[in-house]
Scaffold this active site. Structure first.
Site, PDB file in Angstrom:
ATOM      1  N   GLU A   1      42.071   9.815  23.411  1.00 49.35           N
ATOM      2  CA  GLU A   1      40.998   9.643  22.089  1.00 49.35           C
ATOM      3  C   GLU A   1      41.738   9.493  20.873  1.00 49.35           C
ATOM      4  O   GLU A   1      42.587  10.242  20.512  1.00 49.35           O
ATOM      5  CB  GLU A   1      40.221  11.002  22.425  1.00 49.35           C
ATOM      6  CG  GLU A   1      39.295  11.225  21.130  1.00 49.35           C
ATOM      7  CD  GLU A   1      38.012  12.166  21.741  1.00 49.35           C
ATOM      8  OE1 GLU A   1      37.993  12.400  22.702  1.00 49.35           O
ATOM      9  OE2 GLU A   1      37.210  12.234  20.645  1.00 49.35           O
TER      10      GLU A   1
ATOM     11  N   ASN B   1      39.043  17.918  23.526  1.00 49.45           N
ATOM     12  CA  ASN B   1      37.816  17.880  24.370  1.00 49.45           C
ATOM     13  C   ASN B   1      38.205  17.677  25.975  1.00 49.45           C
ATOM     14  O   ASN B   1      38.557  16.773  26.535  1.00 49.45           O
ATOM     15  CB  ASN B   1      37.134  16.167  24.086  1.00 49.45           C
ATOM     16  CG  ASN B   1      36.793  16.351  22.669  1.00 49.45           C
ATOM     17  OD1 ASN B   1      36.187  17.470  22.276  1.00 49.45           O
ATOM     18  ND2 ASN B   1      36.600  15.178  22.023  1.00 49.45           N
TER      19      ASN B   1
ATOM     20  N   LYS C   1      39.083  24.023  21.755  1.00 48.44           N
ATOM     21  CA  LYS C   1      37.741  23.784  20.991  1.00 48.44           C
ATOM     22  C   LYS C   1      36.401  24.136  21.449  1.00 48.44           C
ATOM     23  O   LYS C   1      36.211  23.836  22.259  1.00 48.44           O
ATOM     24  CB  LYS C   1      37.911  22.027  20.903  1.00 48.44           C
ATOM     25  CG  LYS C   1      36.768  21.360  20.323  1.00 48.44           C
ATOM     26  CD  LYS C   1      36.790  19.859  20.382  1.00 48.44           C
ATOM     27  CE  LYS C   1      35.735  19.248  19.689  1.00 48.44           C
ATOM     28  NZ  LYS C   1      35.926  17.722  19.510  1.00 48.44           N
TER      29      LYS C   1
ATOM     30  N   GLU D   1      31.221  19.934  18.502  1.00 42.88           N
ATOM     31  CA  GLU D   1      30.994  18.558  18.821  1.00 42.88           C
ATOM     32  C   GLU D   1      30.476  18.464  20.338  1.00 42.88           C
ATOM     33  O   GLU D   1      31.029  17.767  21.205  1.00 42.88           O
ATOM     34  CB  GLU D   1      32.160  17.608  18.764  1.00 42.88           C
ATOM     35  CG  GLU D   1      32.268  17.299  17.150  1.00 42.88           C
ATOM     36  CD  GLU D   1      33.401  16.281  16.818  1.00 42.88           C
ATOM     37  OE1 GLU D   1      34.418  16.045  17.589  1.00 42.88           O
ATOM     38  OE2 GLU D   1      33.548  15.728  15.709  1.00 42.88           O
TER      39      GLU D   1
ATOM     40  N   ARG E   1      40.677  26.627  17.605  1.00 35.74           N
ATOM     41  CA  ARG E   1      40.432  25.518  16.241  1.00 35.74           C
ATOM     42  C   ARG E   1      39.230  26.128  15.640  1.00 35.74           C
ATOM     43  O   ARG E   1      37.906  26.555  16.150  1.00 35.74           O
ATOM     44  CB  ARG E   1      40.148  24.301  17.131  1.00 35.74           C
ATOM     45  CG  ARG E   1      41.323  23.526  17.660  1.00 35.74           C
ATOM     46  CD  ARG E   1      41.165  22.438  18.173  1.00 35.74           C
ATOM     47  NE  ARG E   1      41.311  21.299  17.415  1.00 35.74           N
ATOM     48  CZ  ARG E   1      40.381  20.088  17.230  1.00 35.74           C
ATOM     49  NH1 ARG E   1      39.263  20.340  17.666  1.00 35.74           N
ATOM     50  NH2 ARG E   1      40.649  19.236  16.324  1.00 35.74           N
TER      51      ARG E   1
ATOM     52  N   LYS F   1      41.989  22.336  10.536  1.00 36.90           N
ATOM     53  CA  LYS F   1      42.606  21.011   9.957  1.00 36.90           C
ATOM     54  C   LYS F   1      42.543  20.995   8.452  1.00 36.90           C
ATOM     55  O   LYS F   1      42.106  21.880   7.889  1.00 36.90           O
ATOM     56  CB  LYS F   1      41.295  20.105  10.077  1.00 36.90           C
ATOM     57  CG  LYS F   1      41.119  19.540  11.526  1.00 36.90           C
ATOM     58  CD  LYS F   1      39.807  18.624  11.762  1.00 36.90           C
ATOM     59  CE  LYS F   1      39.782  18.156  13.215  1.00 36.90           C
ATOM     60  NZ  LYS F   1      38.851  17.077  13.510  1.00 36.90           N
TER      61      LYS F   1
ATOM     62  N   ASP G   1      37.529  16.291   7.873  1.00 30.24           N
ATOM     63  CA  ASP G   1      37.962  15.694   9.054  1.00 30.24           C
ATOM     64  C   ASP G   1      38.918  14.413   9.016  1.00 30.24           C
ATOM     65  O   ASP G   1      38.857  13.313   8.859  1.00 30.24           O
ATOM     66  CB  ASP G   1      36.917  15.034   9.875  1.00 30.24           C
ATOM     67  CG  ASP G   1      37.194  14.631  11.300  1.00 30.24           C
ATOM     68  OD1 ASP G   1      38.325  14.942  11.534  1.00 30.24           O
ATOM     69  OD2 ASP G   1      36.254  14.196  11.895  1.00 30.24           O
TER      70      ASP G   1
ATOM     71  N   GLU H   1      43.532   7.889  12.758  1.00 37.01           N
ATOM     72  CA  GLU H   1      42.099   7.651  12.961  1.00 37.01           C
ATOM     73  C   GLU H   1      41.172   7.042  11.686  1.00 37.01           C
ATOM     74  O   GLU H   1      40.422   5.952  11.951  1.00 37.01           O
ATOM     75  CB  GLU H   1      41.295   9.082  13.417  1.00 37.01           C
ATOM     76  CG  GLU H   1      39.935   8.903  13.648  1.00 37.01           C
ATOM     77  CD  GLU H   1      39.219  10.096  14.218  1.00 37.01           C
ATOM     78  OE1 GLU H   1      39.648  11.052  14.322  1.00 37.01           O
ATOM     79  OE2 GLU H   1      37.847  10.168  14.177  1.00 37.01           O
TER      80      GLU H   1
ATOM     81  N   HIS I   1      34.367   9.639   4.246  1.00 37.99           N
ATOM     82  CA  HIS I   1      33.559   9.468   5.404  1.00 37.99           C
ATOM     83  C   HIS I   1      32.690   8.525   5.412  1.00 37.99           C
ATOM     84  O   HIS I   1      31.574   8.399   5.740  1.00 37.99           O
ATOM     85  CB  HIS I   1      32.965  10.590   5.972  1.00 37.99           C
ATOM     86  CG  HIS I   1      33.130  10.835   7.267  1.00 37.99           C
ATOM     87  ND1 HIS I   1      32.871   9.935   8.512  1.00 37.99           N
ATOM     88  CD2 HIS I   1      33.750  11.957   8.221  1.00 37.99           C
ATOM     89  CE1 HIS I   1      32.744  10.323   9.389  1.00 37.99           C
ATOM     90  NE2 HIS I   1      33.547  11.534   9.406  1.00 37.99           N
TER      91      HIS I   1
ATOM     92  N   TRP J   1      26.852  12.412  10.699  1.00 38.27           N
ATOM     93  CA  TRP J   1      27.705  11.437  11.004  1.00 38.27           C
ATOM     94  C   TRP J   1      27.394  10.011  10.240  1.00 38.27           C
ATOM     95  O   TRP J   1      28.103   9.090  10.691  1.00 38.27           O
ATOM     96  CB  TRP J   1      27.383  11.432  12.606  1.00 38.27           C
ATOM     97  CG  TRP J   1      28.195  12.537  13.359  1.00 38.27           C
ATOM     98  CD1 TRP J   1      29.014  13.508  12.783  1.00 38.27           C
ATOM     99  CD2 TRP J   1      28.040  12.653  14.814  1.00 38.27           C
ATOM    100  NE1 TRP J   1      29.344  14.366  13.700  1.00 38.27           N
ATOM    101  CE2 TRP J   1      28.816  13.857  15.063  1.00 38.27           C
ATOM    102  CE3 TRP J   1      27.388  11.880  15.852  1.00 38.27           C
ATOM    103  CZ2 TRP J   1      28.992  14.432  16.207  1.00 38.27           C
ATOM    104  CZ3 TRP J   1      27.546  12.465  17.053  1.00 38.27           C
ATOM    105  CH2 TRP J   1      28.435  13.709  17.277  1.00 38.27           C
TER     106      TRP J   1
HETATM  107  O1  GCW Z   1      37.966  13.706  13.850  1.00 35.43           O
HETATM  108  C1  GCW Z   1      37.175  13.910  15.043  1.00 35.43           C
HETATM  109  C2  GCW Z   1      37.253  12.822  16.198  1.00 35.43           C
HETATM  110  C3  GCW Z   1      37.202  13.361  17.353  1.00 35.43           C
HETATM  111  C4  GCW Z   1      37.851  14.515  17.696  1.00 35.43           C
HETATM  112  C5  GCW Z   1      37.460  15.632  16.800  1.00 35.43           C
HETATM  113  C6  GCW Z   1      38.372  16.779  16.992  1.00 35.43           C
HETATM  114  C7  GCW Z   1      38.901  15.437  19.745  1.00 35.43           C
HETATM  115  O2  GCW Z   1      36.433  11.514  15.452  1.00 35.43           O
HETATM  116  O3  GCW Z   1      37.613  12.326  18.290  1.00 35.43           O
HETATM  117  O4  GCW Z   1      37.678  14.890  19.084  1.00 35.43           O
HETATM  118  O5  GCW Z   1      37.486  14.937  15.483  1.00 35.43           O
HETATM  119  O6  GCW Z   1      39.286  17.161  16.307  1.00 35.43           O
HETATM  120  O7  GCW Z   1      37.943  17.691  17.675  1.00 35.43           O
END
Ligand code: GCW
Length: 666
Positions: free
Chosen positions: A134, A177, A254, A258, A291, A326, A331, A359, A487, A509
């Site tokens: 991912e 995930n 996690k 999501e 997380r 984070k 993000d 990313e 974003h 999103w």
């Molecule tokens: O940044 C987002 C990403 C997802 C990621 C999520 C996370 C692993 O787009 O792909 O999933 O964060 O950090 O859990």
């Protein structure tokens, strides 16, 4: 001699002279260690041919509180002495010596004393069991699950060596995930095989776990953390893991994020969930990294949610739980303010999660050296206990005294020959490790040593290329989302621009959710009269962020919605500033091409051409970003482009039709 043969010979000769290098050796010299060696033998092999070294390993070998990973390098009777309390400390000392040898030489009278700032320095792999990664942009996963445990790829030991050389001491093998299958006995035996390869290099293995594993794997009818059967299932699973991997590190989770399952599915809190897992691991010395990346579509501001969810749980977590947060509140954007949870939860150990894989910073197509981003966050002052309460101090144990302290980076490593896709993305793996070891190192110093060890010790190469690296992250911010924008990426792949994206399955999103551009202005009002997110910061930051005339300009539109003709410090309107920042980003990207061409004769052909090709794409895509964003925002501002800006070369409609097929990246 036949003309053709002569030409072929000449070509072959030229190729030999031009020294091909595929980048697979990373920043390391040739490997002299062998499979099966113990830690100390590896340390000896690493310094062979570099210096006459004696290792002294004893519990009290180092003064003060250096811990098991610390070391000292001195000279006695003509020999270099590496002293450490443990073999792993000695190994780190060996890599330090190696680094010195490759970046300017070992001092005649070395007086080096080192110990890491963070106890746990971890990579998080977002690798799936089917081999995909991912947000991975460097090929498939390194882990060959089908072949394990019988066949061990030689890259496993190379990976461990590379990590140890920069101080990384833990790896989370699988995606957050997480599929429950990871915990099946057959996969655990594969995990054991990897752990056995990594152990001599001081690297512990961790796993991401799916909170619903008791149901999905164990056949239980609930995964409720307060259910005795569930707790017993996890305790038995932990026992099983530790029988195979006695030094297993622990779990990353996690949960309720999501679409992932979690304790809230049963009306329980994050603390209930984390503590139940922590109790399964505690008898074995394992930890849970829980997380804090949670957000739900109903909130008025995604940036507030991790804080709102977790702040009330401060003090409720067991001692072996660390909250993994984070760096920013949304993000991994090119620029975010630091996450206000740092400093705010005094009674809970917090760790920073950075994203090494790019990313949101051009994948492995674009050059973006991330040490400036990492240090910007770590050195941000939270003011939790007055001035000097930096994010680093709030997480490394110095401010609140939590132990162990930890830091994680989402890995950018895959099966590509050069490990990271872009040769310069290796520097992001490298700088993450170096900063996890010592967050006081500078971006400049780390780039310097990485360039010298990886490419060439020639100042004529290092100086210009280092300047390019140091300005690269800011260039990306400028041509993607300057002045605090964030974003506004294309749906799904997050590579290109799509500021007009509004029909997402969830409002948070879409891009319009974040930039809020309209005829009245642009930006997200997070002030006390807006979403109130500024209130999550300690004084004086909350007042600074709350006031557009005090707010740092590079975060202006993160915290404020302002009219297009709002004047910035330079006297120009917000619109003009926006245009000129995009333009500056494009120009910086073009400059990178010139810098790289200017060092052509100092780099091997293979890496030169590879980087040259990527820089061309970066310059082209920077123009795409600028044109897409400015042409779109102009439909709202209705203002003309300022004189200093090049005119767009694309049409908005044409850009709106672009659909990138980036599937090959996964
Ligand atoms: O940044 C987002 C990403 C997802 C990621 C999520 C996370 C692993 O787009 O792909 O999933 O964060 O950090 O859990």
């Amino acid at each position: 001699m036949n003309r053709r043969i002569t030409a072929a010979l000449l070509l072959a000769l030229a190729a030999l002279c031009a020294r091909a290098d595929d980048g697979s050796g990373l920043w390391l010299p040739a490997d002299r260690a062998r499979d099966g060696m113990g830690t100390l033998d590896i340390a000896r092999a690493e310094v062979e041919g570099i210096a006459d070294v004696v290792f002294r390993i004893a519990a009290g070998a180092l003064p003060g509180n250096a811990g098991p990973d610390g070391y000292a390098i001195t000279r006695q009777d003509g020999r270099i002495v590496i002293s450490a309390a443990s073999p792993v400390g000695a190994l780190y000392g060996a890599y330090h010596l190696q680094r010195l040898a490759r970046t300017g030489g070992i001092p005649v009278e070395p007086d080096i004393r080192e110990s890491p700032r963070y106890d746990l320095r971890l990579l998080n792999h977002w690798d799936n069991l089917d081999g995909t990664v991912e947000r991975g942009y460097a090929g498939h996963s390194l882990w060959q699950w089908d072949e394990l445990p019988g066949t061990l790829s030689p890259r496993y030991r190379m990976y461990a060596r590379a990590n140890a050389s920069i101080g990384i001491n833990g790896t989370v093998l699988n995606n957050v995930n997480a599929t429950p299958q990871t915990l099946r006995p057959d996969y655990l035996s594969k995990v054991k095989a990897l752990a056995d390869v990594f152990r001599p290099y001081g690297i512990k293995v961790y796993l991401s776990v799916n909170f619903s594993s008791p149901v999905l794997l164990g056949g239980l009818d609930t995964s409720d953390p307060l259910d005795d059967g569930v707790a017993a299932w996890w305790a038995a699973k932990a026992d099983e893991i530790y029988r195979l991997v006695p030094d297993f590190g622990g779990f990353v989770v996690k949960a309720n994020s999501e679409g992932q399952p979690g304790p809230q599915d049963y009306g329980r809190t994050h603390a209930d969930g984390a503590n139940m897992l922590a109790r399964a691991l505690a008898p074995h010395g394992g930890i849970v990294m829980w997380r804090a990346f949670v957000y739900d579509p109903d909130s008025d501001d995604r940036a507030k949610q991790a804080y709102d969810e977790f702040i009330g749980l401060d003090g409720l977590f067991d001692g072996n739980v660390i909250l993994q947060v984070k760096n920013g509140p949304v993000d991994f954007q090119p620029r975010e303010p630091f996450n206000p949870l740092f400093g705010a939860m005094e009674r809970t150990p917090l760790m920073v999660e950075f994203q090494i894989t790019q990313e949101y910073l051009g994948h492995s197509e674009q050059l973006a050296y991330l040490a400036p981003l990492f240090t910007e966050c770590l050195r941000s002052d939270t003011y939790a206990r007055g001035r000097g309460s930096t994010v680093a101090a709030a997480t490394d144990g110095t401010l609140f005294g939590h132990s162990p302290s930890a830091i994680a980076g989402v890995a950018n490593i895959g099966l590509d020959d050069n490990w990271t896709g872009h040769h310069f993305a290796q520097a992001n793996w490298y700088c993450f490790g170096r900063l996890a070891w010592d967050h006081t190192l500078t971006s400049d110093g780390i780039a310097d040593e990485w360039l010298r060890a990886t490419f060439s010790d020639d100042d004529g190469f290092v100086e210009p290329v280092k300047r390019m690296m140091l300005s690269s992250r800011e260039a990306v911010v400028d041509y993607m989302m300057p002045l605090g924008l964030h974003h506004i990426f294309a749906e799904g792949h997050h590579y290109g621009p799509e500021p007009w994206y509004e029909r997402a399955v969830r409002p948070d999103w879409s891009s319009v959710y974040y930039h809020r551009a309209g005829s009245a202005g642009i930006g997200f009002d997070r002030t006390s009269s807006g979403s109130g997110a500024t209130g999550h910061y300690f004084s004086p930051l909350r007042e600074i962020y709350d006031d557009p005339s005090l707010c740092p300009e590079n975060l202006l539109l993160w915290f404020h919605h302002l009219p297009w003709d709002y004047r910035l410090a330079n006297g120009l309107t917000l619109w003009d500033n926006l245009c000129l920042r995009y333009q500056a980003g494009v120009e910086a990207a073009r400059e990178f091409q010139k810098v790289w061409d200017s060092v052509e004769d100092k780099v091997d052909r293979q890496r030169f051409l590879h980087v040259q090709e990527r820089l061309r794409r970066q310059a082209r895509d920077a123009v795409w970003w600028r044109d897409a964003c400015l042409l779109y925002f102009q439909t709202h501002s209705g203002m003309p482009f300022p004189p200093g800006m090049e005119r767009p070369v694309y049409d908005l409609d044409e850009l709106k039709r672009i659909r990138l097929d980036l599937k090959h990246h996964n």
